[in-house]
Design an enzyme around this catalytic site. Structure first.
Site, PDB file in Angstrom:
ATOM      1  N   ARG A 298       0.850  -1.187   0.000  1.00 23.36           N
ATOM      2  CA  ARG A 298       0.000   0.000   0.000  1.00 23.36           C
ATOM      3  C   ARG A 298       0.888   1.239   0.000  1.00 23.36           C
ATOM      4  O   ARG A 298       1.925   1.284   0.661  1.00 23.36           O
ATOM      5  CB  ARG A 298      -0.938   0.008   1.215  1.00 23.36           C
ATOM      6  CG  ARG A 298      -2.109  -0.947   1.084  1.00 23.36           C
ATOM      7  CD  ARG A 298      -3.036  -0.519  -0.048  1.00 23.36           C
ATOM      8  NE  ARG A 298      -4.154  -1.441  -0.240  1.00 23.36           N
ATOM      9  CZ  ARG A 298      -4.174  -2.447  -1.103  1.00 23.36           C
ATOM     10  NH1 ARG A 298      -3.091  -2.687  -1.844  1.00 23.36           N
ATOM     11  NH2 ARG A 298      -5.237  -3.214  -1.225  1.00 23.36           N
ATOM     12  N   GLU A 327      -4.227   7.780  -4.742  1.00 24.40           N
ATOM     13  CA  GLU A 327      -4.434   7.221  -6.078  1.00 24.40           C
ATOM     14  C   GLU A 327      -5.719   7.766  -6.689  1.00 24.40           C
ATOM     15  O   GLU A 327      -6.737   7.840  -6.000  1.00 24.40           O
ATOM     16  CB  GLU A 327      -4.496   5.683  -6.001  1.00 24.40           C
ATOM     17  CG  GLU A 327      -3.181   5.073  -5.540  1.00 24.40           C
ATOM     18  CD  GLU A 327      -3.203   3.537  -5.525  1.00 24.40           C
ATOM     19  OE1 GLU A 327      -4.229   2.951  -5.933  1.00 24.40           O
ATOM     20  OE2 GLU A 327      -2.206   2.947  -5.111  1.00 24.40           O
ATOM     21  N   HIS A 346      -1.238   0.828 -10.229  1.00 26.82           N
ATOM     22  CA  HIS A 346      -1.920  -0.191  -9.430  1.00 26.82           C
ATOM     23  C   HIS A 346      -2.495  -1.293 -10.323  1.00 26.82           C
ATOM     24  O   HIS A 346      -3.609  -1.786 -10.115  1.00 26.82           O
ATOM     25  CB  HIS A 346      -3.039   0.434  -8.595  1.00 26.82           C
ATOM     26  CG  HIS A 346      -3.307  -0.315  -7.322  1.00 26.82           C
ATOM     27  ND1 HIS A 346      -3.605   0.306  -6.132  1.00 26.82           N
ATOM     28  CD2 HIS A 346      -3.322  -1.644  -7.041  1.00 26.82           C
ATOM     29  CE1 HIS A 346      -3.801  -0.586  -5.179  1.00 26.82           C
ATOM     30  NE2 HIS A 346      -3.627  -1.783  -5.725  1.00 26.82           N
TER      31      HIS A 346
END
Length: 385
Positions: A298, A327, A346
């Site tokens: 993360r 994000e 991601h």
């Protein structure tokens, strides 16, 4: 069993490790198992689940009944797009149909829109549910952000899809470690400049000491791959057990003292209150100059301002980042323009097999609930991982 190729959850590279929620007994779940064992599990779906996978689940376990179809859910835009198309809107009749499904559901699959706010609303609309399966490996973070009432946390057992992404994320991690060792930024730059320079030395994973921060399902798969290269592996964990392939385990309190002894760092940690900014300015001040850093856990685990400073002065020689603290990564982030940084939006976990793997984990847990056995990947409702 499934029409799409999957990695069975019994595979050593994909098995999600079991976490039992020992914080509080789930009386409602125990009542459900006593009353409904070997009968039927009624499931509402709030994230898209392909029709072929629905059919395979029901064929494999006839005690499962899906209460709604994908027509009530935003369509996927790409593989494993569990948030679905944000432009999708339900009619009043469709919303009423979905509300009825939630009201009668024993279990729920997915987090609507992958949104904690929508999850909180949906939990209130599903008063009979005892189990909620999230499609993300880090579903605990979604549950934490939803700020659910204590009564709902006591009523519901949340599980995640940890294990569905282990092999793909581990491969990206090794790719990032290799990119750092093999000086990818310099190679790309010289190719762009059409420059055939003098030769230079490169690193070798077989000669490197690598810190793997987080020894869950993803971390253990990273360890397995690193050992195939012959690397020396140091694991960062709060637990004393030493997984196969790990040469040494250190506690997080030893992080600052350890980073100066390794050539590369692979982060697979979840985002929790205890991991926020774990890799901060103090830690980066102690690293071996030129260290490679890869983060597939993360983004909140890394203090990005401190990382940027370390990249600028060479303490971190190369960083491969599949995650960011915010994000999407803001357009004005200095990370975008840094030549020694590789940004992945991601997407390192995404594979055309992901949906089948998530469905397999869901099916396994549904059987466990129906048979009165412990569930896998249970979210700890104190630390939410």
């Amino acid at each position: 069993m499934f029409p799409r190729p999957i990695t069975p959850t019994t595979s050593p590279t994909a098995t999600p490790y079991t976490r039992l929620n020992l914080v509080q007994p789930n009386v409602h779940k125990e009542w459900f198992m006593d009353k409904h064992r070997n009968e039927r599990l009624r499931v509402a779906t709030l994230s898209p689940l392909a029709e072929d996978l629905r059919q395979s689940i029901v064929e494999s376990e006839p005690r499962i009944e899906f209460l709604n179809g994908n027509d009530l859910l935003p369509p996927m835009r790409y593989a494993a797009d569990y948030a679905g198309d944000p432009a999708f809107r339900r009619s009043a009749a469709q919303q009423a149909e979905l509300d009825r499904a939630l009201a009668h559901a024993d279990a729920v699959f997915g987090v609507p829109g992958q949104s904690p706010r929508e999850l909180k609303t949906a939990v209130s609309a599903a008063p009979r549910a005892v189990w909620w399966h999230t499609t993300a490996a880090g579903g605990g973070g979604q549950v934490a952000a939803a700020a659910l009432r204590p009564a709902d946390l006591a009523r519901l057992t949340f599980t995640t899809s940890a294990g569905a992404h282990g092999t793909t994320l581990a491969e990206f991690t090794v790719f990032g470690l290799l990119a750092g060792a093999k000086t990818l930024p310099r190679l790309v730059h010289q190719q762009q400049q059409h420059l055939w320079s003098d030769r230079w030395t490169m690193g070798h994973l077989s000669e490197q000491r690598v810190l793997v921060a987080g020894l869950g399902g993803i971390g253990r798969e990273v360890v397995r791959l690193l050992k195939a290269f012959g690397a020396t592996v140091v694991g960062l964990s709060r637990h004393d057990d030493v997984p196969a392939g790990v040469d040494e385990v250190v506690h997080p309190r030893e992080l600052s003292a350890t980073v100066g002894t390794v050539d590369a760092i692979a982060i697979t940690l979840p985002g929790t209150a205890t991991t926020v900014d774990m890799f901060n300015a103090e830690v980066f001040a102690k690293v071996r100059p030129g260290v490679t850093l890869v983060n597939v856990g993360r983004g909140t685990v890394v203090d990005e301002a401190a990382l940027i400073a370390a990249l600028e002065d060479g303490r971190v020689g190369f960083a491969a980042l599949d995650v960011a603290a915010v994000e999407p990564l803001p357009a004005d982030s200095p990370l975008w323009a840094m030549p020694n940084v590789l940004i992945s939006p991601h997407t390192a976990a995404l594979t055309d097999r992901e949906e089948g793997r998530v469905a397999q984990i869901f099916l396994d847990n549904a059987r466990r609930l129906l048979d009165g056995r412990s569930l896998r990947n249970v979210v700890d409702t104190v630390e939410f991982y």
